[in-house]
Design a protein around this motif. Structure first.
Motif, PDB file in Angstrom:
ATOM      1  N   ALA A  40     -38.823  22.173  17.819  1.00 48.27           N
ATOM      2  CA  ALA A  40     -39.026  21.744  16.436  1.00 48.27           C
ATOM      3  C   ALA A  40     -38.724  20.257  16.252  1.00 48.27           C
ATOM      4  CB  ALA A  40     -38.163  22.573  15.490  1.00 48.27           C
ATOM      5  N   GLY A  41     -38.038  19.656  17.217  1.00 43.98           N
ATOM      6  CA  GLY A  41     -37.742  18.237  17.132  1.00 43.98           C
ATOM      7  C   GLY A  41     -36.569  17.848  17.998  1.00 43.98           C
ATOM      8  N   HIS A  42     -36.806  16.932  18.953  1.00 42.95           N
ATOM      9  CA  HIS A  42     -35.742  16.496  19.856  1.00 42.95           C
ATOM     10  C   HIS A  42     -35.863  15.009  20.131  1.00 42.95           C
ATOM     11  CE1 HIS A  42     -38.635  16.274  23.212  1.00 42.95           C
ATOM     12  NE2 HIS A  42     -39.120  17.428  22.760  1.00 42.95           N
ATOM     13  N   ILE A  43     -34.832  14.441  20.707  1.00 43.40           N
ATOM     14  CA  ILE A  43     -34.858  13.031  21.073  1.00 43.40           C
ATOM     15  C   ILE A  43     -35.970  12.813  22.097  1.00 43.40           C
ATOM     16  CG2 ILE A  43     -33.543  11.194  22.232  1.00 43.40           C
ATOM     17  CD1 ILE A  43     -31.006  12.409  21.025  1.00 43.40           C
ATOM     18  N   PRO A  44     -36.776  11.779  21.931  1.00 47.97           N
ATOM     19  CA  PRO A  44     -37.880  11.553  22.869  1.00 47.97           C
ATOM     20  C   PRO A  44     -37.414  11.543  24.326  1.00 47.97           C
ATOM     21  CG  PRO A  44     -38.125  10.133  20.967  1.00 47.97           C
ATOM     22  CD  PRO A  44     -36.792  10.801  20.816  1.00 47.97           C
ATOM     23  N   ASP A  45     -38.156  12.252  25.166  1.00 48.45           N
ATOM     24  CA  ASP A  45     -37.918  12.374  26.612  1.00 48.45           C
ATOM     25  C   ASP A  45     -36.744  13.279  26.965  1.00 48.45           C
ATOM     26  OD1 ASP A  45     -40.060  10.632  27.193  1.00 48.45           O
ATOM     27  OD2 ASP A  45     -38.755   8.891  26.961  1.00 48.45           O
ATOM     28  N   ALA A  46     -36.076  13.863  25.967  1.00 53.88           N
ATOM     29  CA  ALA A  46     -34.969  14.772  26.267  1.00 53.88           C
ATOM     30  C   ALA A  46     -35.495  16.070  26.876  1.00 53.88           C
ATOM     31  CB  ALA A  46     -34.167  15.085  25.009  1.00 53.88           C
ATOM     32  N   LEU A 117     -23.324  12.644  23.214  1.00 56.81           N
ATOM     33  CA  LEU A 117     -23.785  11.878  22.061  1.00 56.81           C
ATOM     34  C   LEU A 117     -23.010  12.277  20.816  1.00 56.81           C
ATOM     35  CD1 LEU A 117     -25.810   9.907  20.750  1.00 56.81           C
ATOM     36  CD2 LEU A 117     -27.332  11.874  20.411  1.00 56.81           C
ATOM     37  N   GLU A 118     -22.296  11.325  20.242  1.00 61.68           N
ATOM     38  CA  GLU A 118     -21.566  11.596  19.002  1.00 61.68           C
ATOM     39  C   GLU A 118     -22.554  11.876  17.874  1.00 61.68           C
ATOM     40  OE1 GLU A 118     -17.305   9.924  18.313  1.00 61.68           O
ATOM     41  OE2 GLU A 118     -18.702   8.248  18.470  1.00 61.68           O
ATOM     42  N   GLY A 119     -22.295  12.954  17.153  1.00 57.73           N
ATOM     43  CA  GLY A 119     -23.156  13.302  16.029  1.00 57.73           C
ATOM     44  C   GLY A 119     -24.371  14.119  16.411  1.00 57.73           C
ATOM     45  N   GLY A 120     -24.696  14.184  17.711  1.00 59.10           N
ATOM     46  CA  GLY A 120     -25.792  15.014  18.187  1.00 59.10           C
ATOM     47  C   GLY A 120     -27.134  14.676  17.560  1.00 59.10           C
ATOM     48  N   ILE A 121     -28.000  15.673  17.492  1.00 62.38           N
ATOM     49  CA  ILE A 121     -29.346  15.458  16.976  1.00 62.38           C
ATOM     50  C   ILE A 121     -29.317  15.072  15.498  1.00 62.38           C
ATOM     51  CG2 ILE A 121     -29.692  17.920  16.445  1.00 62.38           C
ATOM     52  CD1 ILE A 121     -32.379  15.434  17.736  1.00 62.38           C
ATOM     53  N   ARG A 122     -28.354  15.580  14.769  1.00 71.54           N
ATOM     54  CA  ARG A 122     -28.252  15.216  13.355  1.00 71.54           C
ATOM     55  C   ARG A 122     -27.973  13.727  13.201  1.00 71.54           C
ATOM     56  NH1 ARG A 122     -23.256  17.199   9.446  1.00 71.54           N
ATOM     57  NH2 ARG A 122     -23.531  15.624   7.830  1.00 71.54           N
ATOM     58  N   GLY A 123     -27.047  13.199  14.011  1.00 71.18           N
ATOM     59  CA  GLY A 123     -26.745  11.776  13.948  1.00 71.18           C
ATOM     60  C   GLY A 123     -27.941  10.917  14.306  1.00 71.18           C
ATOM     61  N   TRP A 124     -28.726  11.382  15.282  1.00 71.39           N
ATOM     62  CA  TRP A 124     -29.932  10.658  15.692  1.00 71.39           C
ATOM     63  C   TRP A 124     -30.922  10.586  14.532  1.00 71.39           C
ATOM     64  CZ3 TRP A 124     -31.327   7.863  19.877  1.00 71.39           C
ATOM     65  CH2 TRP A 124     -32.690   7.623  20.086  1.00 71.39           C
ATOM     66  N   ARG A 125     -31.146  11.735  13.894  1.00 77.28           N
ATOM     67  CA  ARG A 125     -32.087  11.762  12.766  1.00 77.28           C
ATOM     68  C   ARG A 125     -31.570  10.940  11.595  1.00 77.28           C
ATOM     69  NH1 ARG A 125     -32.995  17.840  13.744  1.00 77.28           N
ATOM     70  NH2 ARG A 125     -35.147  18.017  14.463  1.00 77.28           N
ATOM     71  N   ASP A 126     -30.270  11.083  11.287  1.00 79.08           N
ATOM     72  CA  ASP A 126     -29.707  10.374  10.146  1.00 79.08           C
ATOM     73  C   ASP A 126     -29.803   8.861  10.308  1.00 79.08           C
ATOM     74  OD1 ASP A 126     -29.132  12.786   8.983  1.00 79.08           O
ATOM     75  OD2 ASP A 126     -26.966  12.708   9.338  1.00 79.08           O
ATOM     76  N   ALA A 127     -29.832   8.405  11.557  1.00 78.27           N
ATOM     77  CA  ALA A 127     -29.966   6.965  11.812  1.00 78.27           C
ATOM     78  C   ALA A 127     -31.410   6.491  11.699  1.00 78.27           C
ATOM     79  CB  ALA A 127     -29.415   6.634  13.197  1.00 78.27           C
ATOM     80  N   GLY A 128     -32.332   7.425  11.426  1.00 80.20           N
ATOM     81  CA  GLY A 128     -33.718   7.058  11.210  1.00 80.20           C
ATOM     82  C   GLY A 128     -34.580   7.022  12.453  1.00 80.20           C
ATOM     83  N   HIS A 129     -34.075   7.572  13.553  1.00 76.94           N
ATOM     84  CA  HIS A 129     -34.848   7.560  14.796  1.00 76.94           C
ATOM     85  C   HIS A 129     -35.832   8.720  14.842  1.00 76.94           C
ATOM     86  CE1 HIS A 129     -32.533   4.286  16.400  1.00 76.94           C
ATOM     87  NE2 HIS A 129     -31.396   4.960  16.289  1.00 76.94           N
ATOM     88  N   ASP A 130     -36.929   8.501  15.515  1.00 83.64           N
ATOM     89  CA  ASP A 130     -37.967   9.524  15.627  1.00 83.64           C
ATOM     90  C   ASP A 130     -37.533  10.664  16.542  1.00 83.64           C
ATOM     91  OD1 ASP A 130     -39.663   8.073  14.013  1.00 83.64           O
ATOM     92  OD2 ASP A 130     -40.673   7.076  15.693  1.00 83.64           O
ATOM     93  N   VAL A 131     -38.105  11.845  16.293  1.00 77.75           N
ATOM     94  CA  VAL A 131     -37.978  12.971  17.202  1.00 77.75           C
ATOM     95  C   VAL A 131     -39.381  13.386  17.619  1.00 77.75           C
ATOM     96  CG1 VAL A 131     -35.808  13.797  16.221  1.00 77.75           C
ATOM     97  CG2 VAL A 131     -37.984  14.678  15.331  1.00 77.75           C
ATOM     98  N   THR A 132     -39.469  14.084  18.752  1.00 75.08           N
ATOM     99  CA  THR A 132     -40.758  14.564  19.227  1.00 75.08           C
ATOM    100  C   THR A 132     -40.683  16.073  19.428  1.00 75.08           C
ATOM    101  OG1 THR A 132     -40.140  14.141  21.536  1.00 75.08           O
ATOM    102  CG2 THR A 132     -41.313  12.396  20.365  1.00 75.08           C
ATOM    103  N   THR A 133     -41.840  16.706  19.558  1.00 79.77           N
ATOM    104  CA  THR A 133     -41.899  18.169  19.630  1.00 79.77           C
ATOM    105  C   THR A 133     -42.495  18.669  20.947  1.00 79.77           C
ATOM    106  OG1 THR A 133     -44.033  18.182  18.501  1.00 79.77           O
ATOM    107  CG2 THR A 133     -42.070  18.404  17.129  1.00 79.77           C
TER     108      THR A 133
END
Length: 278
Positions: A40-46, A117-133
């Motif tokens: 549903a959405g993850h850090i790119p290349d993860a 990663l501090e904050g995990g996927i939520r922290g990544w999204r909250d910082a405005g970074h893109d996720v991929t599916t």
């Protein structure tokens, strides 16, 4: 060097030319298969890492719910994730690092440079970074792991530890006290263990509290640098999170990977209830 990276630090690593492999270790007791969340959405290349099958093995109930994988099994898994010798591995989840810490604990023993990663996927999204599916399938890696297991203790060592050190039960208080037990055949705790839920060390966003505060929390239950200390939980997952936190503040610790799931499934092991260790 910290065991954690911030979202900003990870973003910088990913664009710096340093070889980085990001792994998505989403897992919770109520949702052990995190692949749907990953897709549903993850850090790119993860790369998605199934904790139950690649960060654990399986055996009899008396082995616990999440026995350690062998070094060979972990190495095969890490190569599937695309990890190569010299890579920095960054693990994340959506549960304040609890599942990612299992990857940290195993890979650290195996000689890998690994962070959470501090904050995990939520922290990544909250910082405005893109996720991929996409479902990332990298080219196989060539990492060679060193033997794991030295940071684990056996059920007999866990039973004996309170006489010479501190055995931490890092589950929620109601499970420690024996008021509820949703998963295992008996409720309660290992005699002599003290309760210190791992969630106390993090803020609501999944970032570790300042180190002085964390050290004071451990000191209140007798854990200071030089103390012989080990952690256990339900099945060895959350305990690795406490080991991560302890290492971050300069205190060496071991983990009882069989944890309560092994103890409560082993005939003859005594059980304590209530809010006191004995």
């Amino acid at each position: 060097m910290s065991n954690f990276v911030s979202v900003a630090e990870l973003n910088e690593l990913r664009t710096s030319g340093v070889p980085v492999r990001v792994i998505d270790v989403r897992w919770r007791l109520d949702r052990p298969d995190g692949r749907a969340d990953y897709l549903a959405g993850h850090i790119p290349d993860a790369v998605y890492v199934p904790l139950d099958t690649e960060l654990s093995s399986h055996g009899e109930p008396a082995d616990g719910r999440h026995p350690l994988p062998t070094t060979a099994q972990l190495q095969d898994a890490a190569r599937r994730w695309g990890v190569r010798d010299g890579d920095v591995v960054v693990a994340y989840d959506d549960a304040k690092g609890v599942a990612a810490a299992r990857a940290w604990w195993l890979l650290r023993q195996a000689g890998v440079d690994v962070r959470v990663l501090e904050g995990g996927i939520r922290g990544w999204r909250d910082a405005g970074h893109d996720v991929t599916t996409d479902d990332v399938t990298p080219e196989a890696g060539d990492v060679t792991l060193t033997p794991i297991g030295a940071d684990a203790i056996t059920i007999d060592e866990a039973a004996a530890l309170p006489a010479s050190g501190v055995l931490l039960d890092v589950r929620a208080g109601e499970r420690y006290r024996g008021e509820v037990e949703p998963l295992d055949p008996q409720a309660g705790h290992i005699p002599g263990a003290v309760n210190l839920p791992t969630v106390l060390h993090f803020d609501s966003a999944g970032r570790i509290l300042d180190h002085d505060t964390v050290r004071a929390t451990f000191a209140a239950v007798g854990v200071t640098p030089g103390t012989a200390v080990a952690a256990y939980c339900g099945s060895g997952i959350t305990a690795a999170h406490t080991a991560l936190v302890l290492d971050e503040v300069g205190i060496e610790a071991k983990v009882f990977p069989g944890s309560w799931s092994q103890w409560s499934n082993t005939p003859g092991r005594p059980v304590a209830v209530g809010d006191q260790p004995g």
